[in-house]
Write a protein that holds these residues in place. Structure first.
Motif, PDB file in Angstrom:
ATOM      1  N   ASP A 199       0.845  -1.263   0.034  1.00 24.27           N
ATOM      2  CA  ASP A 199      -0.212   0.002  -0.005  1.00 24.27           C
ATOM      3  C   ASP A 199       0.760   1.161  -0.175  1.00 24.27           C
ATOM      4  OD1 ASP A 199      -2.268   1.481   0.091  1.00 24.27           O
ATOM      5  OD2 ASP A 199      -3.001   0.929   2.195  1.00 24.27           O
ATOM      6  N   ASP A 200       0.420   2.451  -0.568  1.00 21.04           N
ATOM      7  CA  ASP A 200       0.946   3.577  -0.360  1.00 21.04           C
ATOM      8  C   ASP A 200       2.267   3.717  -1.267  1.00 21.04           C
ATOM      9  OD1 ASP A 200      -1.169   4.148   0.684  1.00 21.04           O
ATOM     10  OD2 ASP A 200      -0.484   4.783   2.725  1.00 21.04           O
ATOM     11  N   GLU A 215      -4.300   4.803  -6.712  1.00 26.23           N
ATOM     12  CA  GLU A 215      -5.168   5.017  -5.793  1.00 26.23           C
ATOM     13  C   GLU A 215      -5.320   6.555  -5.857  1.00 26.23           C
ATOM     14  OE1 GLU A 215      -4.156   3.259  -2.016  1.00 26.23           O
ATOM     15  OE2 GLU A 215      -2.651   4.935  -1.734  1.00 26.23           O
TER      16      GLU A 215
HETATM   17 MG    MG Z   1      -3.265   3.540   0.285  1.00 26.55          MG
END
Ligand code: MG
Ligand code: C2E
Ligand code: MG
Ligand code: MG
Length: 288
Positions: A176-177, A233
């Motif tokens: 993630d990220d 995202e």
């Molecule tokens: Mg994220």
């Protein structure tokens, strides 16, 4: 006079510190009671295949349905839950509710769940998740566990063990990220991953910032060369969605495709598209 000003400033500082501590304690106490009471509820944000526009799943995002304050966002309570050792209980309880809800969806749809850094220090984490899945009869392949770069590479040895046991059980693991931390290519190659999510700070700026766009393009091709699909995202508009399509980014999520929404609204959206689980009781009864 200078002395007096100093003293006043000091008093003001103390008062505001005190107020902040009070607020923090209120939130912690509220969480201690609110988690077991089921006040932390799952909201769901749609994720799509960029080439076809088809729904592929949802990310679970926790919201606090506070009895007096209304719906509260994670930035207010997740950091405090982390500091006070409540995050494990919070995340597992909202994950349980999310899985319960996802059983009503078409089996092609996946559920993404977030794991925070302190949960990555729990040597029972993988077992807890697998137990939850088997209790609810939810296929491991439909769960995507999202771990941030920072949490993953803080202790690579320990993280590898968790990632390994999750993937051995068929659970998918997602970075993630990505782009905000400091993972090296060596790290990325050492850990088997099922997806790399590009941090929204870069995606948000793609249209006006050439550097951000170049970075997104680089991450997409890096992921491709590692054989791992990328997901953007924070896609807020059609222009960015088109840019991502033109660099062959396979999947995305963001307000352009749908905002996070509670279980009921999510079910209504799926019903409209014929994507409720035909075997689930709610679909049979046609009830929402
Ligand atoms: Mg994220
Ligand atoms: P994340 O995993 O990076 O989640 C994505 C965040 O981006 C969500 O914020 C979502 O509302 C927001 N977002 C989605 N699309 C857009 C967009 O198009 N534009 C913009 N500006 N923002 C968008 P949210 O819900 O406030 O969650 C923030 C973070 O809180 C998440 O970041 C995640 O790390 C954490 N979190 C949320 N739920 C849980 C949970 O149940 N457990 C744990 N451990 N962490 C959670
Ligand atoms: Mg938000
Ligand atoms: Mg996430």
């Amino acid at each position: 006079a200078a002395k007096r000003a100093g003293r006043n400033q000091r008093a003001w500082f103390d008062a505001s510190m005190e107020r902040e501590l009070e607020l923090r304690n209120e939130i912690e106490l509220g969480l201690r009671a609110g988690i077991p009471a089921g006040q932390i509820v799952p909201w769901f944000e749609p994720q799509v295949d960029l080439a076809t526009g088809a729904l592929i799943g949802f990310e679970l995002l926790a919201r606090w349905e506070h009895p007096e304050l209304g719906i509260l966002e994670p930035s207010l309570f997740i950091p405090i839950a982390e500091e006070s050792g409540l995050i494990g209980e919070l995340s597992m309880s909202v994950m349980r509710a999310g899985i319960e809800e996802a059983r009503h969806w078409d089996p092609s749809l996946r559920l993404g769940v977030n794991i925070s850094p302190s949960q990555m220090r729990d040597s029972w984490l993988a077992q807890k998740i697998v137990k939850l899945l088997s209790e609810r009869g939810f296929p491991a392949e439909r769960l995507e566990v999202e771990i941030t770069e920072a949490a993953l590479f803080e202790n690579l040895g320990f993280a590898s063990a968790i990632v390994g046991s999750l993937r051995n059980q068929g659970v998918r693991v997602v970075l993630d990220d990505f782009g905000t931390g400091y993972s090296s290519l060596t790290h990325l190659r050492a850990l088997p991953l099922d997806r790399i999510k590009i941090d929204r700070s870069f995606v948000l700026r793609m249209a006006e910032d050439a550097d951000a766009a170049a970075l997104v393009r680089m991450i997409v091709s890096l992921a491709q060369s590692l054989g791992v699909p990328a997901m953007a995202e924070g896609v807020e508009n059609a222009e960015i969605a088109t840019m991502l399509g033109s660099i062959a980014c396979p999947t995305a999520q963001g307000w352009h495709f749908g905002r996070p929404a509670p279980a009921r609204a999510t079910r209504a959206l799926l019903a409209e598209r014929g994507l409720l689980n035909a075997a689930s009781p709610s679909a049979k009864a046609g009830a929402l």
